[in-house]
Design a protein around this motif. Structure first.
Motif, PDB file in Angstrom:
ATOM      1  N   UNK A  56     -17.203  13.527  26.347  1.00  0.00           N
ATOM      2  CA  UNK A  56     -17.688  13.112  25.359  1.00  0.00           C
ATOM      3  C   UNK A  56     -16.104  12.006  24.465  1.00  0.00           C
ATOM      4  N   UNK A  57     -15.416  12.181  25.452  1.00  0.00           N
ATOM      5  CA  UNK A  57     -14.108  11.140  25.615  1.00  0.00           C
ATOM      6  C   UNK A  57     -15.603   9.986  26.008  1.00  0.00           C
ATOM      7  N   UNK A  58     -16.456   9.231  26.735  1.00  0.00           N
ATOM      8  CA  UNK A  58     -16.260   8.788  27.475  1.00  0.00           C
ATOM      9  C   UNK A  58     -17.367   7.776  26.134  1.00  0.00           C
ATOM     10  N   UNK A  59     -18.901   8.944  25.508  1.00  0.00           N
ATOM     11  CA  UNK A  59     -18.919   8.597  24.138  1.00  0.00           C
ATOM     12  C   UNK A  59     -17.869   6.944  23.881  1.00  0.00           C
ATOM     13  N   UNK A  60     -16.995   8.105  22.751  1.00  0.00           N
ATOM     14  CA  UNK A  60     -15.825   7.249  22.240  1.00  0.00           C
ATOM     15  C   UNK A  60     -15.247   6.023  22.709  1.00  0.00           C
ATOM     16  N   UNK A  61     -15.225   6.834  24.031  1.00  0.00           N
ATOM     17  CA  UNK A  61     -14.204   5.367  24.843  1.00  0.00           C
ATOM     18  C   UNK A  61     -15.099   4.161  24.689  1.00  0.00           C
ATOM     19  N   UNK A  62     -16.511   4.267  25.387  1.00  0.00           N
ATOM     20  CA  UNK A  62     -17.232   2.629  24.951  1.00  0.00           C
ATOM     21  C   UNK A  62     -17.981   2.814  24.317  1.00  0.00           C
ATOM     22  N   UNK A  63     -17.832   2.838  22.940  1.00  0.00           N
ATOM     23  CA  UNK A  63     -17.480   2.819  22.079  1.00  0.00           C
ATOM     24  C   UNK A  63     -16.795   2.088  21.467  1.00  0.00           C
ATOM     25  N   UNK A  64     -15.212   2.431  21.718  1.00  0.00           N
ATOM     26  CA  UNK A  64     -14.256   1.544  20.644  1.00  0.00           C
ATOM     27  C   UNK A  64     -14.284   0.159  21.531  1.00  0.00           C
ATOM     28  N   UNK A  65     -14.491  -0.062  22.678  1.00  0.00           N
ATOM     29  CA  UNK A  65     -14.248  -0.891  23.896  1.00  0.00           C
ATOM     30  C   UNK A  65     -15.900  -2.220  23.366  1.00  0.00           C
ATOM     31  N   UNK A  66     -16.880  -1.319  23.183  1.00  0.00           N
ATOM     32  CA  UNK A  66     -17.875  -2.277  22.386  1.00  0.00           C
ATOM     33  C   UNK A  66     -16.995  -3.330  20.871  1.00  0.00           C
ATOM     34  N   UNK A  67     -17.035  -2.349  20.419  1.00  0.00           N
ATOM     35  CA  UNK A  67     -15.924  -3.085  19.300  1.00  0.00           C
ATOM     36  C   UNK A  67     -15.186  -3.820  18.985  1.00  0.00           C
ATOM     37  N   UNK A  68     -14.797  -3.722  20.201  1.00  0.00           N
ATOM     38  CA  UNK A  68     -13.118  -4.461  20.651  1.00  0.00           C
ATOM     39  C   UNK A  68     -13.808  -5.696  20.890  1.00  0.00           C
ATOM     40  N   UNK A  69     -14.707  -5.254  21.513  1.00  0.00           N
ATOM     41  CA  UNK A  69     -15.654  -7.667  21.948  1.00  0.00           C
ATOM     42  C   UNK A  69     -15.716  -7.747  21.514  1.00  0.00           C
ATOM     43  N   UNK A  70     -16.674  -7.673  19.910  1.00  0.00           N
ATOM     44  CA  UNK A  70     -16.880  -8.120  19.151  1.00  0.00           C
ATOM     45  C   UNK A  70     -16.056  -8.087  17.923  1.00  0.00           C
TER      46      UNK A  70
END
Length: 239
Positions: free
Chosen positions: A182-196
């Protein structure tokens, strides 16, 4: 199924308020979409509290907020829970449009025990791209309830194929059994938004062109300096 690209630590950490070097954390706005009874609310609460709440009356429409630290970056995370999408997407399209327009990253969740919830993923994805036609907002497709293999209606390959067609990441998880997934899912999404955020910041900086000095102003400065400098008198001729 865990993604090999999501290593690293994820921490829910308080951010100091009195530090002299304190900077306001960046806002990360996520929305969790999917059919009813697929475990959207349970995923959010599990992620934020580490507790699995089981089957309960979901508080759809609630906005969850939390200060978090992802790989050393301080983030102000906001997660929007949404009503379950039924057979007719148009029934909730107005409320979804507001949420989709607000969010920067998306989790599209279905249950592996409910094939109709899997079928709702594609129209939800298309709706996101319709609201954000020029956006590269990241989307993660999640097959939830991976522990209920005896009741499986959606095969893992089906999720992988759909994600490949839509150009999204796919994970099959069990909210009840594996907190790390569950953490991996939200972590990945946070990182992708941060890249944007980082890319948009670089574009803004690159678009700022230094304004050239006016040649008239330079000429005025030169003349002003000459006026202030001591004048040298030429020697007078002897008579």
């Amino acid at each position: 199924m865990r993604s090999p690209n999501m290593s690293g630590h994820f921490l829910l950490a308080p951010i100091p308020e009195s530090s002299p070097d304190y900077l306001l954390p960046r806002d990360i706005k996520l929305a969790v979409l999917g059919a009813g009874r697929v475990g959207k609310s349970a995923m959010i609460v599990r992620f934020l509290t580490k507790r699995f709440i089981g089957d309960y009356e979901p508080n759809t429409g609630k906005l969850y907020s939390r200060l978090v630290c992802v790989e050393g970056d301080q983030l102000s995370l906001q997660i929007q829970d949404t009503p379950g999408v039924q057979d007719n997407l148009m029934q909730v399209v107005d409320s979804l449009s507001k949420c989709v327009q607000w969010a920067e990253g998306f989790l599209l969740v279905y249950s592996i025990t409910d094939y109709s919830s899997y079928q709702s993923i594609r129209p939800l994805y298309q709706h996101i791209r319709k609201v954000h036609p020029d956006s590269k907002a990241p989307v993660v497709i999640v097959g939830n309830k991976g522990d209920l293999l005896h009741a499986r209606q959606v095969q893992t390959d089906d999720g992988v194929q759909l994600a490949n067609e839509l150009g999204s990441l796919f994970l099959e998880i069990s909210t009840s059994e594996n907190y790390e997934d569950v953490c991996d899912v939200f972590q990945h999404l946070c990182k992708e938004v941060s890249k944007l955020h980082s890319l948009s910041g670089e574009r803004r900086r690159a678009s700022v062109i230094p304004r050239p000095r006016s040649p008239n102003m330079q000429d005025l400065k030169r003349r002003f300096k000459q006026a202030l400098s001591p004048k040298v008198k030429a020697p007078s001729a002897l008579v």
